[in-house]
Design an enzyme around this catalytic site. Structure first.
Site, PDB file in Angstrom:
ATOM      1  N   HIS A 224      -3.854   1.786   7.742  1.00 47.77           N
ATOM      2  CA  HIS A 224      -2.668   2.176   7.860  1.00 47.77           C
ATOM      3  C   HIS A 224      -2.340   3.380   6.765  1.00 47.77           C
ATOM      4  O   HIS A 224      -2.023   4.279   7.129  1.00 47.77           O
ATOM      5  CB  HIS A 224      -1.633   1.137   7.522  1.00 47.77           C
ATOM      6  CG  HIS A 224      -0.205   1.443   7.474  1.00 47.77           C
ATOM      7  ND1 HIS A 224       0.796   1.122   8.269  1.00 47.77           N
ATOM      8  CD2 HIS A 224       0.505   2.444   6.598  1.00 47.77           C
ATOM      9  CE1 HIS A 224       2.028   1.602   7.891  1.00 47.77           C
ATOM     10  NE2 HIS A 224       1.847   2.412   6.761  1.00 47.77           N
ATOM     11  N   GLU A 225      -2.955   3.422   5.583  1.00 46.02           N
ATOM     12  CA  GLU A 225      -2.742   4.360   4.550  1.00 46.02           C
ATOM     13  C   GLU A 225      -3.491   5.619   4.717  1.00 46.02           C
ATOM     14  O   GLU A 225      -3.244   6.440   4.495  1.00 46.02           O
ATOM     15  CB  GLU A 225      -3.188   3.624   2.963  1.00 46.02           C
ATOM     16  CG  GLU A 225      -2.073   2.398   2.762  1.00 46.02           C
ATOM     17  CD  GLU A 225      -0.638   2.668   2.907  1.00 46.02           C
ATOM     18  OE1 GLU A 225      -0.475   3.740   2.772  1.00 46.02           O
ATOM     19  OE2 GLU A 225      -0.002   1.670   3.033  1.00 46.02           O
TER      20      GLU A 225
ATOM     21  N   CYS B  52       6.382   0.164   7.383  1.00 48.62           N
ATOM     22  CA  CYS B  52       6.148   1.367   6.463  1.00 48.62           C
ATOM     23  C   CYS B  52       7.164   1.651   5.599  1.00 48.62           C
ATOM     24  O   CYS B  52       8.336   1.790   5.936  1.00 48.62           O
ATOM     25  CB  CYS B  52       5.562   2.445   7.430  1.00 48.62           C
ATOM     26  SG  CYS B  52       5.062   3.975   6.487  1.00 48.62           S
ATOM     27  N   LEU B  53       7.031   2.035   4.282  1.00 55.18           N
ATOM     28  CA  LEU B  53       7.963   2.379   3.414  1.00 55.18           C
ATOM     29  C   LEU B  53       8.751   3.722   3.806  1.00 55.18           C
ATOM     30  O   LEU B  53       9.846   4.043   3.518  1.00 55.18           O
ATOM     31  CB  LEU B  53       7.405   2.571   1.964  1.00 55.18           C
ATOM     32  CG  LEU B  53       6.645   1.281   1.366  1.00 55.18           C
ATOM     33  CD1 LEU B  53       6.126   1.788   0.025  1.00 55.18           C
ATOM     34  CD2 LEU B  53       7.939   0.435   0.950  1.00 55.18           C
TER      35      LEU B  53
ATOM     36  N   GLN C 147       3.235   9.916   0.872  1.00 54.98           N
ATOM     37  CA  GLN C 147       4.652   9.215   0.966  1.00 54.98           C
ATOM     38  C   GLN C 147       5.552   9.751  -0.385  1.00 54.98           C
ATOM     39  O   GLN C 147       6.583   9.439  -0.283  1.00 54.98           O
ATOM     40  CB  GLN C 147       4.458   7.921   1.168  1.00 54.98           C
ATOM     41  CG  GLN C 147       3.706   7.426   2.415  1.00 54.98           C
ATOM     42  CD  GLN C 147       3.739   5.948   2.453  1.00 54.98           C
ATOM     43  OE1 GLN C 147       2.723   5.277   2.147  1.00 54.98           O
ATOM     44  NE2 GLN C 147       4.803   5.122   2.842  1.00 54.98           N
TER      45      GLN C 147
ATOM     46  N   HIS D 109      -1.859   7.769   7.079  1.00 54.33           N
ATOM     47  CA  HIS D 109      -0.991   8.619   6.303  1.00 54.33           C
ATOM     48  C   HIS D 109      -1.738   9.998   5.821  1.00 54.33           C
ATOM     49  O   HIS D 109      -1.064  11.042   5.827  1.00 54.33           O
ATOM     50  CB  HIS D 109      -0.515   7.924   5.031  1.00 54.33           C
ATOM     51  CG  HIS D 109       0.646   7.072   5.241  1.00 54.33           C
ATOM     52  ND1 HIS D 109       1.978   7.633   5.837  1.00 54.33           N
ATOM     53  CD2 HIS D 109       0.853   5.691   5.179  1.00 54.33           C
ATOM     54  CE1 HIS D 109       2.567   6.477   6.066  1.00 54.33           C
ATOM     55  NE2 HIS D 109       2.387   5.457   5.627  1.00 54.33           N
TER      56      HIS D 109
ATOM     57  N   GLY E  78       0.896  -1.318  -0.097  1.00 52.16           N
ATOM     58  CA  GLY E  78      -0.026   0.043  -0.043  1.00 52.16           C
ATOM     59  C   GLY E  78       0.840   1.225  -0.032  1.00 52.16           C
ATOM     60  O   GLY E  78       2.115   1.121   0.374  1.00 52.16           O
TER      61      GLY E  78
HETATM   62 CO    CO Z   1       2.990   3.538   5.711  1.00 54.44          CO
END
Ligand code: CO
Length: 159
Positions: free
Chosen positions: A130-131, A88-89, A51, A134, A46
């Protein structure tokens, strides 16, 4: 399409509340495609627009070989809860345990301008929550327990 640079924890865009997408035009569709390409290139499941440095309410998720382009998401119901490991990225080399709703209903606009509602559970529900966090300036490390350095043991948990 292009692989974009991922913003990491500490950058202001990740702390901001993202703005709603007002018009789904070519630029927005290209950004969705670039977000997807970036997510696949980094083996995430995701990704949220902040991000990649864009403070707009859109996310792309692909948990089980089905890609969802989700614009202006709204989680309209939550059921149950469970705790699982997330990464997380934007927070490389960290993982931790996060409590999330087990099942959600989410309302959003598709890239084809359609209003849609889906029910998600398990990992897909976790990933969407989670997204969406963000989009509200929240990172998993703000709410996780037992944060550790390294990579999660199981595949498919980095978002
Ligand atoms: Co993330």
């Amino acid at each position: 399409m292009a692989v974009l640079e991922i913003k990491t924890a500490g950058e202001i865009v990740l702390k901001q509340t993202a703005a709603p997408v007002k018009k789904i035009d070519k630029r927005i569709k290209k950004l969705l495609d670039d977000m997807a390409e970036t997510m696949y290139a980094t083996e995430g499941i995701g990704i949220a627009a902040p991000q990649v440095g864009v403070s707009l309410r859109m996310i792309v998720v692909d948990v089980e070989n089905k890609r969802y382009d989700i614009i202006n998401p709204e989680i309209i119901s939550r059921e149950g809860s469970n705790v699982d490991v997330e990464g997380c990225l934007s927070c490389p080399d960290l993982f931790g345990e996060v409590e999330r709703a087990e099942k959600i209903r989410v309302k959003f606009t598709t890239r084809y301008h359609k209003e849609k509602e889906i029910e998600a559970e398990g990992l897909l529900a976790r990933c969407i929550q989670h997204e969406v966090d963000h989009l509200n300036g929240r990172l998993f490390i703000d709410i996780a327990k037992n944060i550790q350095k390294g990579k999660p043991q199981r595949e498919g948990q980095v978002k």
